[in-house]
Design an enzyme around this catalytic site. Structure first.
Site, PDB file in Angstrom:
ATOM      1  N   SER A   1       1.168  -2.681  -2.880  1.00 27.46           N
ATOM      2  CA  SER A   1       0.536  -1.410  -3.235  1.00 27.46           C
ATOM      3  C   SER A   1       0.617  -1.116  -4.728  1.00 27.46           C
ATOM      4  O   SER A   1      -0.329  -0.577  -5.313  1.00 27.46           O
ATOM      5  CB  SER A   1       1.186  -0.274  -2.441  1.00 27.46           C
ATOM      6  OG  SER A   1       1.095  -0.512  -1.060  1.00 27.46           O
TER       7      SER A   1
ATOM      8  N   HIS B   1       3.854   3.196  -6.802  1.00 26.12           N
ATOM      9  CA  HIS B   1       2.423   3.516  -6.868  1.00 26.12           C
ATOM     10  C   HIS B   1       2.077   4.152  -8.209  1.00 26.12           C
ATOM     11  O   HIS B   1       1.084   3.776  -8.848  1.00 26.12           O
ATOM     12  CB  HIS B   1       2.050   4.484  -5.746  1.00 26.12           C
ATOM     13  CG  HIS B   1       2.082   3.853  -4.391  1.00 26.12           C
ATOM     14  ND1 HIS B   1       1.606   4.487  -3.261  1.00 26.12           N
ATOM     15  CD2 HIS B   1       2.538   2.653  -3.967  1.00 26.12           C
ATOM     16  CE1 HIS B   1       1.762   3.698  -2.217  1.00 26.12           C
ATOM     17  NE2 HIS B   1       2.337   2.582  -2.611  1.00 26.12           N
TER      18      HIS B   1
END
Length: 377
Positions: A275, A333
């Site tokens: 991610s 992230h």
């Protein structure tokens, strides 16, 4: 078996004995050892001693507890690590030194290797052009086989864009690591090397390997779908070689940001997944094409601009990092997204445009190497 009790003397915590008007015989009778069914209660006088309390042994921290003693709620996207013991350093800041040097060194090597890769690719294109002409001529005179499976695979491969062909290897690596998670005998090895955690004994290699690691099938499918969707755009912007350098560096950089957040907050726990690197790809495309239209996979009727999507993602990950949401690694992230924005805005000019000195050194090594090795007669 004798029953044993304890009586304490009158040093502030026990009962004080005194004659209180009793005769010595009554006091002797009261102090006589009682009997119960023929068994004797043995009373021992406990006195204060000068021995100090033994120092408490520091137990290694497990992954399911935090510094405050609250239970760590494991996300469904990470493997069960209740039996895995981690060893947080008594000096948490020192644990970031090696990951910092690894991040800087790996990023430099990734971009240097990408520059050399691009040089070799450009050098071989002329030869590949003539080889392609020769192959086309041979195919024209060679009898064609109908229903050839290999031909169908080649046709499918040639119909893919450059970006899709580039990320196919990345997707294959993620699928392979996902299959390794299904092998019970490899669980401890996978947790040790394919999950990143600043409290683990192995700090550096998991920062890269965890980028290709997924424990949940849904997690891997979602990440690979997003990567496939943005592959053509990001490779058209950066090129194949530069994209690979950015993607691998983004995985390491996002994990380092996660390390910093975990050490600062004391919320230790394993992280894995692509991610962080995919957030770099998404942020780079959204920064370069802010007016592009995006849609959610399950809600294609709702569209929004890439710029607004990037702002919403950054806001959500910032809130998740501050509030301590544990379902995703919001620090990774956010670190990946910020790296993507920075690289498109400044990094391309500072890093990729200044690769010429390295390419010249490599060119001189390639051209002068055979002459020195040939010798003179």
């Amino acid at each position: 078996m004798a029953w044993r009790g304890w009586a304490q003397r009158s040093w502030g915590c026990g009962q004080a004995w005194a004659l209180g008007g009793r005769s010595p015989e009554e006091l002797t009778t009261a102090l006589a050892p009682p009997r119960l069914l023929g068994r004797r209660f043995n009373f021992f006088i406990q006195q204060k001693s000068g021995f100090r309390k033994a120092p408490r042994k520091v137990e290694p921290r497990r992954s399911d507890t935090g510094t405050s003693g609250e239970t760590y709620k494991r996300s469904a996207l990470i493997p069960p690590v209740e039996e895995t013991v981690f060893y947080p350093s008594p000096y948490p800041i020192r644990t970031l030194v090696k990951p910092l040097f690894f991040t800087v060194g790996f990023t430099g090597c990734a971009f240097g290797s990408a520059a050399i890769w691009q040089y070799e690719s450009l050098k071989s294109r002329v030869q590949s052009y003539f080889d392609g002409i020769k192959a086309d001529w041979l195919d024209s005179i060679r009898p064609q086989k109908e229903g050839d499976f290999r031909k169908e695979i080649n046709k499918w491969w040639n119909n893919l864009s450059d970006g899709q062909r580039t990320v196919t290897g990345i997707i294959a690596a993620n699928v392979f690591v996902f299959c390794l998670w299904r092998v019970p005998s490899l669980q401890r090895t996978m947790i040790k090397y394919f999950t990143s955690n600043p409290a683990s004994k192995v700090l550096c290699s998991p920062m890269l390997l965890s980028t290709f690691s997924h424990f949940s099938l849904f997690h891997m499918a979602a990440n690979m779908y997003v990567l496939w969707s943005f592959s053509s755009s990001i490779v058209n912007i950066l090129g194949q070689e530069q994209f690979m350098a950015v993607y691998l560096s983004a995985g390491v950089i996002s994990n380092f940001v996660s390390y910093v957040c975990k050490v600062a907050t004391g919320r230790y726990g394993p992280s894995l997944g692509a991610s962080g690197a995919i957030m770099t790809v998404l942020a780079a495309v959204c920064t370069k094409i802010p007016d592009g239209k995006l849609a959610i996979i399950f809600l294609p009727m709702f569209t929004f601009t890439a710029g607004n999507a990037l702002k919403a993602i950054i806001a959500m990950d910032t809130a998740g990092m501050i509030l301590g949401w544990k379902f995703f690694d919001h620090a990774a992230h956010l670190g990946g997204a910020l790296f993507g924005i920075w690289y498109i805005t400044y990094g391309h000019e500072l890093i990729w445009k200044n690769r010429e000195p390295l390419v010249k050194i490599w060119h001189e090594m390639r051209t002068n190497g055979p002459r020195k090795g040939g010798g003179s007669k």
